[in-house]
Write a protein that holds these residues in place. Structure first.
Motif, short mmCIF file in Angstrom:
data_model
loop_
_atom_site.label_atom_id
_atom_site.label_comp_id
_atom_site.label_asym_id
_atom_site.label_seq_id
_atom_site.Cartn_x
_atom_site.Cartn_y
_atom_site.Cartn_z
N VAL A 1 73.94 -7.85 46.82
CA VAL A 1 74.18 -7.24 48.25
C VAL A 1 75.55 -7.78 48.45
O VAL A 1 76.44 -6.82 48.84
N ARG A 2 75.76 -9.11 48.59
CA ARG A 2 77.24 -9.55 48.70
C ARG A 2 78.14 -8.94 48.19
O ARG A 2 79.52 -8.33 48.78
N LEU A 3 78.10 -8.81 46.83
CA LEU A 3 79.37 -8.53 45.94
C LEU A 3 79.45 -6.93 45.90
O LEU A 3 80.49 -6.44 45.92
N MET A 4 78.34 -6.18 46.04
CA MET A 4 78.48 -4.73 46.23
C MET A 4 79.11 -4.36 47.42
O MET A 4 79.93 -3.17 47.39
N GLY A 5 78.87 -5.31 48.38
CA GLY A 5 79.60 -4.70 49.77
C GLY A 5 81.03 -5.37 49.97
O GLY A 5 81.80 -4.74 50.82
N SER A 6 81.32 -6.27 49.19
CA SER A 6 82.52 -6.94 49.32
C SER A 6 83.87 -6.77 48.35
O SER A 6 84.94 -6.86 48.42
N GLU A 7 83.37 -6.41 47.17
CA GLU A 7 84.07 -6.39 45.92
C GLU A 7 85.00 -5.01 46.23
O GLU A 7 84.65 -3.97 46.99
N PRO B 1 84.79 -1.61 38.27
CA PRO B 1 83.80 -0.87 37.64
C PRO B 1 82.36 -1.35 37.81
O PRO B 1 82.10 -2.54 37.81
N LEU B 2 81.35 -0.41 37.97
CA LEU B 2 79.91 -0.78 38.46
C LEU B 2 79.41 -1.81 37.13
O LEU B 2 78.72 -2.65 37.36
N PRO B 3 79.59 -1.69 35.95
CA PRO B 3 79.08 -2.32 34.84
C PRO B 3 79.61 -3.82 35.05
O PRO B 3 78.96 -4.65 34.82
N LEU B 4 81.09 -4.04 35.71
CA LEU B 4 81.56 -5.22 35.47
C LEU B 4 81.10 -6.11 36.69
O LEU B 4 80.93 -7.19 36.93
N LEU B 5 80.40 -5.25 38.05
CA LEU B 5 79.85 -5.66 39.08
C LEU B 5 78.76 -6.51 38.72
O LEU B 5 78.33 -7.60 39.18
N PHE B 6 77.95 -6.03 37.78
CA PHE B 6 76.36 -6.69 37.43
C PHE B 6 76.96 -7.90 36.61
O PHE B 6 76.21 -9.00 36.70
N GLU B 7 78.12 -8.08 35.85
CA GLU B 7 78.49 -9.09 35.30
C GLU B 7 78.60 -10.10 36.17
O GLU B 7 78.65 -11.21 36.08
N ALA B 8 79.45 -9.74 37.23
CA ALA B 8 79.80 -10.95 38.45
C ALA B 8 78.54 -11.14 39.12
O ALA B 8 78.45 -12.32 39.47
N VAL B 9 77.49 -10.37 39.35
CA VAL B 9 76.22 -10.83 39.87
C VAL B 9 75.51 -11.79 39.13
O VAL B 9 74.95 -12.88 39.88
N LYS B 10 75.69 -11.60 38.17
CA LYS B 10 74.78 -12.61 37.00
C LYS B 10 75.75 -13.85 37.08
O LYS B 10 75.19 -14.95 37.26
N ARG B 11 76.91 -14.13 36.92
CA ARG B 11 77.63 -15.24 37.04
C ARG B 11 77.65 -16.00 38.46
O ARG B 11 77.33 -17.03 38.49
#
Length: 481
Positions: free
Chosen positions: A240-246, A251-261
């Motif tokens: 939620v934090r990253l989807m709202g603030s990035e 790119p959406l696939p990169l978002l999930f790598e960021a959420v993982k980290r």
């Protein structure tokens, strides 16, 4: 999903730990405690207060949050998880359907309606399925439990009371090269099976074309949940934090790598003693997206607005970025990514994040490739125009640590020959995929070596598949002798 009240499963230590460490101290910075509870709460509040953008007809989402389970299996934070995810998706232009406490019949009905809407969506649509609640594995299939169903039910009761992630959801979503299907599961990864087939992992999944699958935790791990209804789970908090603030162009696939980290980083801080490290989740991402840069956080209605004049970019940055983008050999990718991050600290966020992810993945791949038994060298990572653009794209992704891309490359080299370069390439790529974490590729490699009458190699890669949490379907059991 573990919650602090289920002490009979996780012990009093976990309850004490969660009570004392769930929210990092307010004095911690973002670098020290990325995704703190305070930051996430502020992001959620800001998203709720912001006006919603127009719905993008090419963005659909179904969000299911099941809190209500019998007895101690209730999951207090799940309604907040689902509401916050639905809200941030709407902020990103998704037509998000929110469903709370869906019993098996309603869950199937909602998925049927969602699949129908997805089939009618544009060819380049992004469709997203999110589930938070109890999940488990039964006979190699990943199940998402309906509300009101106990995880301790019989195998028949579990099967009838659940959605099957692959058969009921992922396999029914559109397979479009120009579209993107996303399945997110923030659930427990415990396993039960009939006939004594019982381990402690939700099974690995390999996504079909145009699909990304994200689990909140890796094989053999539980997803930790707080005992309070006003707090998110770690993974959903970061999502939620990253989807709202990035930034919009991420790119959406990169978002999930960021959420993982960020999930791993936050949990290492929360569970920072050796006795609690077991609870640190390592999210799992599997993707098969040909053009990852085509799908951004911003809805098309935002992206299609006239762009502001670009800020002049130094020629050196463009040169370094181009060199990183075209590099294929993992040691080169690692070196170029490190150089880009060092020389361009003020580059745009999406570029720096992409460089960080590339550096981490390439470092892992390079370490594996240094092992003498692995049958890949620099030449194996060369571009091959005869095999097409998709092949080159997967080679590039594999050089950045993408386990699924490495497996796809390997399968293209599969041959019936018992000797030769093609067989060596197949074995090398599948070894790389397995060592990067693809349990399915590891099991395929074990079967290959059995057919080649190499039992020691077969046993090694079968053991690796099991370590990675992969359980072959029962129909494949006859290969194990």
């Amino acid at each position: 999903m573990i919650n602090a009240r289920r002490r009979r499963l996780c012990g009093a230590t976990l309850g004490t730990a969660l009570a004392g460490t769930w929210a990092p101290a307010p004095a911690q910075t973002r670098d020290d405690a990325a995704g703190s509870a305070a930051t996430a709460a502020a992001a959620t509040a800001a998203a709720a207060a912001a006006p919603l953008p127009p719905i993008d007809p090419g963005r659909l989402a179904l969000v299911i949050g099941n809190r209500s389970y019998p007895g101690d299996f209730e999951l207090p934070p799940i309604h907040k998880n689902a509401r916050d995810v639905a809200q941030v998706l709407r902020q990103r232009g998704f037509a998000a359907t929110l469903v709370l406490d869906a019993d098996p019949a309603r869950a199937r009905s909602e998925v049927d309606a969602f699949v129908a809407r997805a089939a009618a969506a544009p060819e380049d649509a992004t469709v997203l399925f999110y589930f938070s609640g109890h999940g488990l594995q039964l006979n190699a299939e990943n199940l998402l439990l309906g509300a009101g169903v106990t995880p301790e039910a019989s195998p028949a009761g579990l099967q009838s009371g659940s959605l099957t992630l692959n058969r009921d959801v992922v396999a029914r979503l559109p397979r479009r090269r120009n579209g993107l299907s996303i399945a997110i599961v923030d659930a427990c990864r415990s396993q039960q099976g009939g006939g004594g087939r019982k381990t402690d992992a939700m099974n690995q999944e390999e996504p079909p074309l145009g699909c990304l699958i994200a689990f909140s935790t890796g094989a053999g791990q539980y997803a930790v949940a707080p005992d309070k209804p006003d707090q998110n789970t770690f993974y959903t908090r970061e999502l939620v934090r990253l989807m709202g603030s990035e930034p919009d162009d991420l790119p959406l696939p990169l978002l999930f790598e960021a959420v993982k980290r960020e999930t791993e980083r936050a949990m290492r801080l929360a569970f920072n003693t050796p006795s609690l490290r077991f609870f640190v989740q390592r999210p799992f991402v599997a993707k098969n997206v040909p053009d990852e840069g085509a799908f951004r956080l911003a809805p098309r209605s935002v992206r299609l607005k006239p762009a502001a004049p670009p800020v002049p970019t130094r020629a050196e940055e463009e040169t370094d970025w181009s060199a990183l983008q075209t590099a294929l050999w993992p040691p080169d990718v690692q070196r170029l990514a490190a150089g880009f991050l060092q020389r361009h600290p003020n580059a745009e966020r999406s570029r720096r994040l992409a460089a960080e992810v590339a550096q981490d993945g390439a470092r892992q791949a390079a370490e594996i490739l240094r092992r003498p038994e692995l049958l890949l060298n620099r030449n194996a990572f060369a571009s091959d125009p005869a095999r097409g653009e998709a092949y080159d794209t997967d080679v590039r992704k594999a050089g950045r640590g993408d386990k699924d891309a490495a497996a796809r490359v390997g399968r293209l080299w599969l041959t019936a020959d018992r000797l030769g370069a093609a067989r060596s390439r197949y074995e090398g790529w599948m070894q790389l995929a397995a060592e990067l974490g693809n349990g399915i590729a590891s099991y395929e490699l074990a079967r290959h070596f059995r057919r080649q009458d190499q039992p020691q190699s077969a046993a090694r890669w079968e053991a690796r598949a099991i370590d990675l949490g992969y359980t072959p379907p029962p129909t494949l059991d006859h290969y194990r002798k």
